[in-house]
Design an enzyme around this catalytic site. Sequence first.
Site, PDB file in Angstrom:
ATOM      1  N   CYS A 344       1.196   2.032  -6.123  1.00 49.00           N
ATOM      2  CA  CYS A 344       0.880   3.449  -6.112  1.00 49.00           C
ATOM      3  C   CYS A 344       0.417   3.972  -7.266  1.00 49.00           C
ATOM      4  O   CYS A 344      -0.769   4.577  -7.326  1.00 49.00           O
ATOM      5  CB  CYS A 344       1.808   4.150  -5.331  1.00 49.00           C
ATOM      6  SG  CYS A 344       3.661   3.650  -5.776  1.00 49.00           S
ATOM      7  N   ARG A 373       7.747  -9.021  -9.077  1.00 42.74           N
ATOM      8  CA  ARG A 373       8.870  -8.269  -8.983  1.00 42.74           C
ATOM      9  C   ARG A 373       9.876  -9.425  -9.598  1.00 42.74           C
ATOM     10  O   ARG A 373      10.061 -10.696  -9.035  1.00 42.74           O
ATOM     11  CB  ARG A 373       9.326  -7.834  -7.607  1.00 42.74           C
ATOM     12  CG  ARG A 373       8.700  -6.581  -7.073  1.00 42.74           C
ATOM     13  CD  ARG A 373       9.125  -6.257  -5.806  1.00 42.74           C
ATOM     14  NE  ARG A 373       8.053  -5.093  -5.557  1.00 42.74           N
ATOM     15  CZ  ARG A 373       8.065  -4.198  -4.375  1.00 42.74           C
ATOM     16  NH1 ARG A 373       9.163  -4.762  -3.416  1.00 42.74           N
ATOM     17  NH2 ARG A 373       7.184  -3.582  -3.975  1.00 42.74           N
ATOM     18  N   GLN A 391       0.536  -7.295  -1.213  1.00 40.71           N
ATOM     19  CA  GLN A 391       0.838  -6.143  -0.231  1.00 40.71           C
ATOM     20  C   GLN A 391      -0.202  -5.603   0.221  1.00 40.71           C
ATOM     21  O   GLN A 391      -1.316  -5.624  -0.528  1.00 40.71           O
ATOM     22  CB  GLN A 391       1.700  -5.104  -0.958  1.00 40.71           C
ATOM     23  CG  GLN A 391       3.389  -5.758  -1.188  1.00 40.71           C
ATOM     24  CD  GLN A 391       4.080  -4.291  -1.350  1.00 40.71           C
ATOM     25  OE1 GLN A 391       4.728  -4.017  -0.284  1.00 40.71           O
ATOM     26  NE2 GLN A 391       4.209  -3.914  -2.653  1.00 40.71           N
ATOM     27  N   ASP A 393      -1.147  -2.665   0.771  1.00 40.15           N
ATOM     28  CA  ASP A 393      -1.163  -1.382   0.571  1.00 40.15           C
ATOM     29  C   ASP A 393      -1.893  -0.189   0.890  1.00 40.15           C
ATOM     30  O   ASP A 393      -3.306  -0.641   0.999  1.00 40.15           O
ATOM     31  CB  ASP A 393      -0.439  -1.080  -0.779  1.00 40.15           C
ATOM     32  CG  ASP A 393       0.851  -1.041  -1.132  1.00 40.15           C
ATOM     33  OD1 ASP A 393       1.720  -1.118  -0.116  1.00 40.15           O
ATOM     34  OD2 ASP A 393       1.437  -1.381  -2.258  1.00 40.15           O
ATOM     35  N   HIS A 395      -2.825   3.999   0.298  1.00 50.18           N
ATOM     36  CA  HIS A 395      -2.286   5.292   0.018  1.00 50.18           C
ATOM     37  C   HIS A 395      -3.178   6.491   0.614  1.00 50.18           C
ATOM     38  O   HIS A 395      -4.250   6.467   0.522  1.00 50.18           O
ATOM     39  CB  HIS A 395      -2.231   5.569  -1.479  1.00 50.18           C
ATOM     40  CG  HIS A 395      -1.091   4.552  -2.016  1.00 50.18           C
ATOM     41  ND1 HIS A 395      -1.653   3.196  -2.465  1.00 50.18           N
ATOM     42  CD2 HIS A 395       0.050   4.387  -2.273  1.00 50.18           C
ATOM     43  CE1 HIS A 395      -0.773   2.660  -2.763  1.00 50.18           C
ATOM     44  NE2 HIS A 395       0.651   3.198  -2.533  1.00 50.18           N
ATOM     45  N   LYS A 474      11.011   7.603   4.514  1.00 52.82           N
ATOM     46  CA  LYS A 474      10.221   6.801   5.012  1.00 52.82           C
ATOM     47  C   LYS A 474      10.542   6.181   6.717  1.00 52.82           C
ATOM     48  O   LYS A 474      11.743   6.514   6.909  1.00 52.82           O
ATOM     49  CB  LYS A 474      10.532   5.604   4.343  1.00 52.82           C
ATOM     50  CG  LYS A 474      11.830   4.850   4.157  1.00 52.82           C
ATOM     51  CD  LYS A 474      11.735   3.692   3.196  1.00 52.82           C
ATOM     52  CE  LYS A 474      12.880   3.029   3.246  1.00 52.82           C
ATOM     53  NZ  LYS A 474      12.969   1.528   2.580  1.00 52.82           N
ATOM     54  N   HIS A 520       2.425   6.659   1.788  1.00 57.34           N
ATOM     55  CA  HIS A 520       2.377   5.406   1.314  1.00 57.34           C
ATOM     56  C   HIS A 520       2.346   4.621   2.664  1.00 57.34           C
ATOM     57  O   HIS A 520       3.267   4.937   3.637  1.00 57.34           O
ATOM     58  CB  HIS A 520       3.485   4.903   0.423  1.00 57.34           C
ATOM     59  CG  HIS A 520       3.474   5.480  -0.920  1.00 57.34           C
ATOM     60  ND1 HIS A 520       3.522   5.059  -2.113  1.00 57.34           N
ATOM     61  CD2 HIS A 520       3.980   7.078  -0.974  1.00 57.34           C
ATOM     62  CE1 HIS A 520       3.789   6.127  -3.037  1.00 57.34           C
ATOM     63  NE2 HIS A 520       3.848   7.035  -2.471  1.00 57.34           N
TER      64      HIS A 520
END
Length: 647
Positions: A344, A373, A391, A393, A395, A474, A520
Site C-alpha cells: 500500500c 515477512r 500478492q 494487491d 488499491h 474489512k 485495499h
Amino acid sequence: MPGKKAEVKAKESIAVTFPDGSKKQFPKDTQVLEVVQGIGPKLAKEAVSASLNGKEVDLTQAIQENAALTVHTFEHAQGKDTYWHSTSHLMAMAVLELFPGAQITIGPAINEGFYYDIDYDRPFTPEDLQRIEARMKELAKKDLKVTRHEWTKKEAKEYFAKKRQAYKVKLIDELQDKTVSVYEEGNFTDLCTGPHVVSTGKINAIKLLRVSGAYWKGDAKNKQLQRVYGISFPEQKMLDEWVKQQEQASARNHVKLGKEMDLYSFHEESPGNAFFHAKGMTLYNALLEFMREKYRVKEYKEISTPIILKKELWIRSGHWDHYKENMYFTKIDDVEQAIKPMNCPGSILVYKNARRSYKELPLKLAEFGIDHRHELSGVLNGLFRLRKFMQDDAHIYCTPEQLKQVIPETIEMVDEVYKAFGFEYKVELSTRPKDSMGAEELWTTATKALHDALNARKVKFELREGEGAFYGPKIDFHVKDSLGRTWQCGTIQVDFQMPERFDLTYIGSDDKEHRPVMVHRAIYGSLERFLGILVEHYAGRFPLWLSPVQVKVLPLSEKFEDYAKSVHHELLQSGIRSELNDSGETLQYRIRTASLEKIPYIIVVGEKEEKGKTIAVRDREGKQMFGVQLAAFIADAKKKAIERTEA
C-alpha cells in the site's frame, strides 16, 4: 412513592440488541447465558461464547449496560477459537496431573485445533499422548465448572510461584495492567484473558495429534519446549469426519504433489521460500494472466513499486508501530530501509505523483507486489506460510460517495474469480481492533459501507468484532476446497486513515481539494498460497486452462517420431502447452507416466495416424478417440481453455 419505585426499576433495566436489530429488556446483571436460554434451548446447548459490544466474553458474563449481543457457537470462527482454547487448558490440567514437575507456558487456539507449549525434563512419547488424551476425556466428563477471577499482579505472581510455574510468573511480569484474569476449573488455575466454555462437559470429542519442538517466545536463544498439538469437536462424528478429511488431505499434500509433478521445491539454503520450476512457473503465470484479463475488463491500471523503501515511509504509514516485528530491515548509504511486507505505501506514492481530479476516480491501481515477512521457522509450511510471496494487491482511490459503487463491484469480481476455480466461499466482516488508528466516526462510516454493500448483494456474512486491520474494517473471503476445508484468501478493506496520513487529495467539481478514500483489495491473497490451495483442491488434476502441460504426444515407436514431432510442433504453434515423449520406453509405460503426471490429454500416433494425418486421443478419464483431425482437436482444446471448462 409508586413513581419512585418505577424509576428505580427502569434504572435497573438494560436493553440488549441482537444481530437482527431487535431489542429486548433485561434486568441489569443478567448473565449472557440467561439471555441465550431465553432465546431457545438449542442455542443454549450449542453456545460457546459471546460478543458484547464487540468484546469477546464468557457466557457467564453479567450484562451491566445496554449492549449489542452476538452469540457464538462452534460453527462460528470465534466459537471455534474459544472451544479449542478451552481444550488447551484442559490438556494443561491433564499434563500437570500426570506429569508433576511439568511447567506450562502458553496454549492458544490455532487455525485447526490448539497447542500448548510445555517444559518437561524428557520428551513426551506417543504413549504419553494417549495417557494425556484419556485423562482429558475423564476431566471433561466430570463437567467441572470454569470460573473467571480477577487477581492483582501480586496475587497472581505469588500463586504461580507457589505452584512453581516460572513461565507464568514471567508472563505476569510482562503485563502492563495492574490486575490479571485467571480461569479455574477443578483444582487447576491458569493465567488467561479468555473467554472460555462454561464447563469442561462442553468438550466432547478430543484427539491429541503430535509433539514438536518450539522455542520459548519463538527465540532460538531460549530453551526449547515441547509443543503438543490437538483438536476437539462438540460431537464424535465431527472428529471422525475431520480424521477422514486429514487422510484425504495427506494424499493431496501440495508439497508432495509439487515434487512429484515437478512444480516447485524447497531448500535449506533459503528457508521459507519456494523455488518454482518451469512447470510451476507456467501454472503461476496462468494465474497472473487470468487476473490480468479481469483487470482489463474492470479498468484496473497495473503498476510496480520497489521492494525496499525508507524507514520514514513505514513510520508514516503506521506499519512501523503495528507491524515492525514482521519486517526485514537493511541500511543503504547509512540510511535505514525496510523490505516491504505490504504494497500500500508504494501505491500511495504513485497516486501522489500527480494532481488528481474527481473525473479520474475511482482510480484502480493494481500491483502483483513481491512482499517479505519475518515468519518464525516453526510456522513455515510449504506454500501456505512463506517469508517471500507475491500478492495480487489493488488499491482503489475513490470519493466517499463512490464506496456504494466500488465495494459491490469488488465483491462481484471476487465472486467471478472464485467461481472460475469451482470454489464456494463464506464471508466475514471484521470491525475495529484495539490497536487501531483514526477517529471513531471514520471507522463507523467505513464499516457501514462494507455492511451495506454485503446486504445490497444479499451476501450472508459472519461478524467478527475487533478483528479488522489497524487502519480500517474489512471483508474477508474464505474459500471452501474439495475436501470441505476453508482458507482465508480475499479481502476488501476500507481505509480513511492512509489518505489522511499521506495527505492524499483530489480536485472536486467545486475546484477544491478533497480527501479520497482508499480501498485495499486482494483476491488470491498470496499467489503462492493460493496455488498451494489449488494443488490440493484439484489433487494435481488441474483443469485444461491451468495445466502446466496440456497435451503429451507419444509416438507408437521410433518409426513415427517425425510425425509425432510435427504434431507436437503444431500444438505449440497453436498456443497449446505440449510435451513430446519419444524415449525408448514401451508405449504402455509412457502412457502410464503421462497419466501419473495428471496431463489432460495424451495423443498417440502410429502408422494409421500418420497415413491419415490424424491423431488418437486419450483423455484423463480414460476415454479414447481415434481418427481425430488435429485441427479439430486444437480448436476444441483452445475453446475449452478460453472458456475455462474442464478438459
